[in-house]
Design a protein around this motif. Structure first.
Motif, PDB file in Angstrom:
ATOM      1  N   PHE A  19       2.369   3.496  11.587  1.00  0.00           N
ATOM      2  CA  PHE A  19       1.343   2.684  10.919  1.00  0.00           C
ATOM      3  C   PHE A  19       1.605   1.236  11.295  1.00  0.00           C
ATOM      4  CE2 PHE A  19       1.383   6.574   8.575  1.00  0.00           C
ATOM      5  CZ  PHE A  19       0.083   6.747   8.118  1.00  0.00           C
ATOM      6  N   TRP A  20       0.610   0.571  11.889  1.00  0.00           N
ATOM      7  CA  TRP A  20       0.815  -0.751  12.477  1.00  0.00           C
ATOM      8  C   TRP A  20      -0.446  -1.600  12.335  1.00  0.00           C
ATOM      9  CZ3 TRP A  20      -2.101  -2.575  16.658  1.00  0.00           C
ATOM     10  CH2 TRP A  20      -3.027  -1.647  17.150  1.00  0.00           C
ATOM     11  N   ALA A  21      -0.320  -2.872  12.721  1.00  0.00           N
ATOM     12  CA  ALA A  21      -1.470  -3.780  12.820  1.00  0.00           C
ATOM     13  C   ALA A  21      -1.192  -4.766  13.949  1.00  0.00           C
ATOM     14  CB  ALA A  21      -1.701  -4.528  11.510  1.00  0.00           C
ATOM     15  N   GLY A  22      -2.258  -5.217  14.581  1.00  0.00           N
ATOM     16  CA  GLY A  22      -2.140  -6.118  15.726  1.00  0.00           C
ATOM     17  C   GLY A  22      -1.501  -7.454  15.403  1.00  0.00           C
ATOM     18  N   TRP A  23      -1.650  -7.921  14.182  1.00  0.00           N
ATOM     19  CA  TRP A  23      -1.115  -9.229  13.790  1.00  0.00           C
ATOM     20  C   TRP A  23       0.355  -9.155  13.393  1.00  0.00           C
ATOM     21  CZ3 TRP A  23       0.769  -8.515   9.028  1.00  0.00           C
ATOM     22  CH2 TRP A  23       0.176  -7.558   8.222  1.00  0.00           C
TER      23      TRP A  23
ATOM     24  N   ALA B 204      -4.493   4.322   5.521  1.00  0.00           N
ATOM     25  CA  ALA B 204      -3.266   3.618   5.131  1.00  0.00           C
ATOM     26  C   ALA B 204      -3.103   3.633   3.611  1.00  0.00           C
ATOM     27  CB  ALA B 204      -3.286   2.184   5.660  1.00  0.00           C
ATOM     28  N   ALA B 205      -4.196   3.428   2.893  1.00  0.00           N
ATOM     29  CA  ALA B 205      -4.135   3.450   1.430  1.00  0.00           C
ATOM     30  C   ALA B 205      -3.778   4.844   0.927  1.00  0.00           C
ATOM     31  CB  ALA B 205      -5.468   2.996   0.838  1.00  0.00           C
ATOM     32  N   GLY B 206      -4.323   5.867   1.565  1.00  0.00           N
ATOM     33  CA  GLY B 206      -4.040   7.234   1.175  1.00  0.00           C
ATOM     34  C   GLY B 206      -2.567   7.599   1.323  1.00  0.00           C
ATOM     35  N   PHE B 207      -1.912   6.996   2.296  1.00  0.00           N
ATOM     36  CA  PHE B 207      -0.480   7.222   2.504  1.00  0.00           C
ATOM     37  C   PHE B 207       0.377   6.195   1.761  1.00  0.00           C
ATOM     38  CE2 PHE B 207      -1.799   9.806   6.182  1.00  0.00           C
ATOM     39  CZ  PHE B 207      -0.965  10.890   6.013  1.00  0.00           C
ATOM     40  N   ARG B 208      -0.289   5.335   0.989  1.00  0.00           N
ATOM     41  CA  ARG B 208       0.386   4.295   0.201  1.00  0.00           C
ATOM     42  C   ARG B 208       1.250   3.377   1.082  1.00  0.00           C
ATOM     43  NH1 ARG B 208       1.429   8.714  -4.045  1.00  0.00           N
ATOM     44  NH2 ARG B 208      -0.353   8.434  -5.407  1.00  0.00           N
ATOM     45  N   ILE B 209       0.692   2.972   2.210  1.00  0.00           N
ATOM     46  CA  ILE B 209       1.404   2.071   3.117  1.00  0.00           C
ATOM     47  C   ILE B 209       1.350   0.669   2.516  1.00  0.00           C
ATOM     48  CG2 ILE B 209       1.456   1.086   5.438  1.00  0.00           C
ATOM     49  CD1 ILE B 209       2.143   4.109   5.293  1.00  0.00           C
ATOM     50  N   THR B 210       2.515   0.101   2.232  1.00  0.00           N
ATOM     51  CA  THR B 210       2.588  -1.246   1.671  1.00  0.00           C
ATOM     52  C   THR B 210       3.336  -2.199   2.591  1.00  0.00           C
ATOM     53  OG1 THR B 210       4.583  -0.668   0.448  1.00  0.00           O
ATOM     54  CG2 THR B 210       2.471  -0.416  -0.711  1.00  0.00           C
ATOM     55  N   SER B 211       3.958  -1.669   3.625  1.00  0.00           N
ATOM     56  CA  SER B 211       4.723  -2.480   4.567  1.00  0.00           C
ATOM     57  C   SER B 211       4.567  -1.856   5.951  1.00  0.00           C
ATOM     58  CB  SER B 211       6.197  -2.491   4.149  1.00  0.00           C
ATOM     59  OG  SER B 211       6.957  -3.257   5.045  1.00  0.00           O
ATOM     60  N   ILE B 212       4.383  -2.715   6.953  1.00  0.00           N
ATOM     61  CA  ILE B 212       4.263  -2.203   8.314  1.00  0.00           C
ATOM     62  C   ILE B 212       5.253  -2.921   9.227  1.00  0.00           C
ATOM     63  CG2 ILE B 212       1.908  -1.316   8.195  1.00  0.00           C
ATOM     64  CD1 ILE B 212       0.945  -3.964   9.357  1.00  0.00           C
ATOM     65  N   PRO B 213       5.707  -2.250  10.258  1.00  0.00           N
ATOM     66  CA  PRO B 213       5.363  -0.874  10.592  1.00  0.00           C
ATOM     67  C   PRO B 213       6.012   0.106   9.613  1.00  0.00           C
ATOM     68  CG  PRO B 213       7.120  -1.628  12.035  1.00  0.00           C
ATOM     69  CD  PRO B 213       6.705  -2.809  11.191  1.00  0.00           C
TER      70      PRO B 213
END
Length: 125
Positions: free
Chosen positions: A25-29, A64-73
Motif C-alpha cells: 500500500f503506497w502513494a506517489g507523494w 485502503a480504508a477497508g484494510f484500515r491503512i493508516t500509515s504507508i507504506p
C-alpha cells in the motif's frame, strides 16, 4: 515477473487465485514508499511464484480504508487467502526476504486451526 496494480475490482481474484500474495500500500507523494518500491520490484523478479501487488492509496481510497491503512507504506501478506502478515513501514531487501521465507514456511493447517480457535472464543454478537 513484475508487480501488478491492485484495485477494488481485481483484489479478490488476486488473493484467491494465488498461493502467496504480497500487497504494498503506497502513494506517489510518500518518500518511504518511493524508497521501498525498487526493493519490492526486485523481490517480484526474484520470486516469480508470488503475486506482488501494489495498491495506490490515493486512487484506491476505499480499498485502503477497508484494510484500515493508516500509515504507508504498509506491506500485507496473504497465504491461501488468509491474511498472515501486516506491517507499516518500508523494509530493506533482507527484511522483505525474511518475511517471504516466513510466509512460505507457515503451516497453514495450524494457522487455520488457530483462527478457528480464536473465533470460537469470541462471544456471539
Amino acid at each position: 515477473m513484475s508487480t501488478h496494480e491492485i484495485t477494488a475490482q481485481n483484489l479478490e481474484a488476486a488473493i484467491t487465485g494465488n498461493d502467496i500474495v504480497l500487497l504494498d500500500f503506497w502513494a506517489g507523494w510518500c518518500g518511504p514508499c518511493r524508497m521501498f518500491a525498487p526493493i519490492f520490484e526486485q523481490a517480484a523478479t526474484k520470486h516469480p511464484d508470488i503475486h506482488f501487488g501494489k495498491v495506490d492509496t490515493e486512487a484506491q481510497q476505499d480499498l485502503a480504508a477497508g484494510f484500515r491503512i493508516t500509515s504507508i507504506p504498509t506491506l500485507m501478506a496473504f497465504r491461501e487467502g488468509v491474511l498472515v502478515f501486516s506491517q507499516p513501514g518500508a523494509l530493506g531487501a533482507p527484511q522483505l526476504d525474511s518475511v517471504i521465507e516466513a510466509v512460505r514456511g507457515l503451516d497453514m493447517d495450524d494457522v487455520r486451526r488457530q483462527i478457528a480457535e480464536q473465533r470460537a472464543e469470541q462471544p456471539a454478537s
